[in-house]
Design an enzyme around this catalytic site. Structure first.
Site: not given
Ligand code: IPE
Ligand code: IPE
Ligand code: MG
Length: 248
Positions: A24, A41, A135, A199
């Site tokens: 964020d 962004h 991963l 959250i």
């Protein structure tokens, strides 16, 4: 953030097996630099690359990233269009690199709102990377924790009606097996950047016993060092899971 050290620390040699991040602050980063949100962004994608690479290097098993929430659909169309475009270009440019680095990819969320081109590219990328064993990167797109719980419930209800599941057997394990993060290690550490302490409808079911880490850094400024600090905080905590510290 200073952590109170209680009892034995987590083994510092073992990194968190599953890290989830609410990425964020892109808009505020751009605003602080008098740039359009777009640039925030775009810079955020750079942080994403750094974090993926670093997690792979550290031996983290799963990295789940909140890229676009169901609620983000309420943003102006031009921002949504830009985010879709960015998603498409990242899929185009990164899949080969992920392949080379033994990283697999999974996208969770209701992708039906995305242009068909993105849906196809996403499933191609998932397929192409499915044999990778390093991963696992999970990208949550048009995802919400409540949606995930409702979807799992729907799947279980359908299987109950068809007789595949005996309702008497429905419990935590069966429920979890129908959520979007089924089969992944438990989320050890949740990181949220940008100073917001909430959250925002991310993985609700899976955060039951995660360690939570909030930092003020805006996502475009987040990097390997910031991740190390978050992991250090994780290691300084005593996880009791409702049990007792041996020393008390
Ligand atoms: C996070 O940054 C990225 C997405 C939600 C897609 P924001 O766009 O929410 O940036 P802020 O929170 O407004 O600074
Ligand atoms: C959460 O951030 C979603 C993502 C980071 C993708 P938001 O910026 O949408 O959340 P709120 O509005 O601050 O709760
Ligand atoms: Mg935000």
């Amino acid at each position: 953030m200073t952590e109170k050290k209680l009892g034995p620390l987590n083994d510092e040699k073992i990194p968190p097996q599953h890290i989830a991040i609410i990425m964020d602050g892109n808009g505020r980063w751009a605003k602080s630099k008098h740039l359009p949100r777009t640039r925030g962004h775009q810079k955020g994608v750079k942080s994403l690359r750094k974090v993926v690479k670093h997690c792979a290097k550290l031996g983290v098993k799963t990295l789940t990233l909140f890229a676009f929430s169901s609620e983000n659909l309420s943003r102006p169309n031009d921002e949504i269009g830009l985010l879709f475009k960015l998603f498409l270009s990242v899929l185009h440019s990164e899949t080969k690199k992920l392949k080379e680095n033994n990283i697999s990819l999974k996208i969770i969320g209701d992708l039906s709102v995305f242009p068909v081109e993105i849906q196809l590219l996403a499933s191609d990328a998932e397929r192409m990377l499915s044999s990778n064993t390093g991963l696992t990167v999970i990208v949550a797109a048009n995802y919400s924790g409540q949606w995930d719980i409702a979807e799992a419930t729907k799947k279980i209800a359908i299987k109950s009606l068809s007789g595949e599941i005996n309702p008497d057997n429905i419990g935590i394990d069966i429920f979890e097996a129908h959520t979007a993060l089924a089969g992944q290690p438990k989320v050890d550490l949740l990181i949220r950047t940008s100073g917001e302490i909430r959250i925002s409808n991310f993985i609700l079911w899976n955060l039951a016993y995660s360690e939570l880490y909030f930092c003020n850094t805006l996502w475009p400024d987040f990097n390997e060092h910031e991740l190390d600090i978050a992991i250090e905080s994780f290691h300084s905590r005593e996880r009791r899971f409702g049990g007792r510290n041996k020393a008390t």
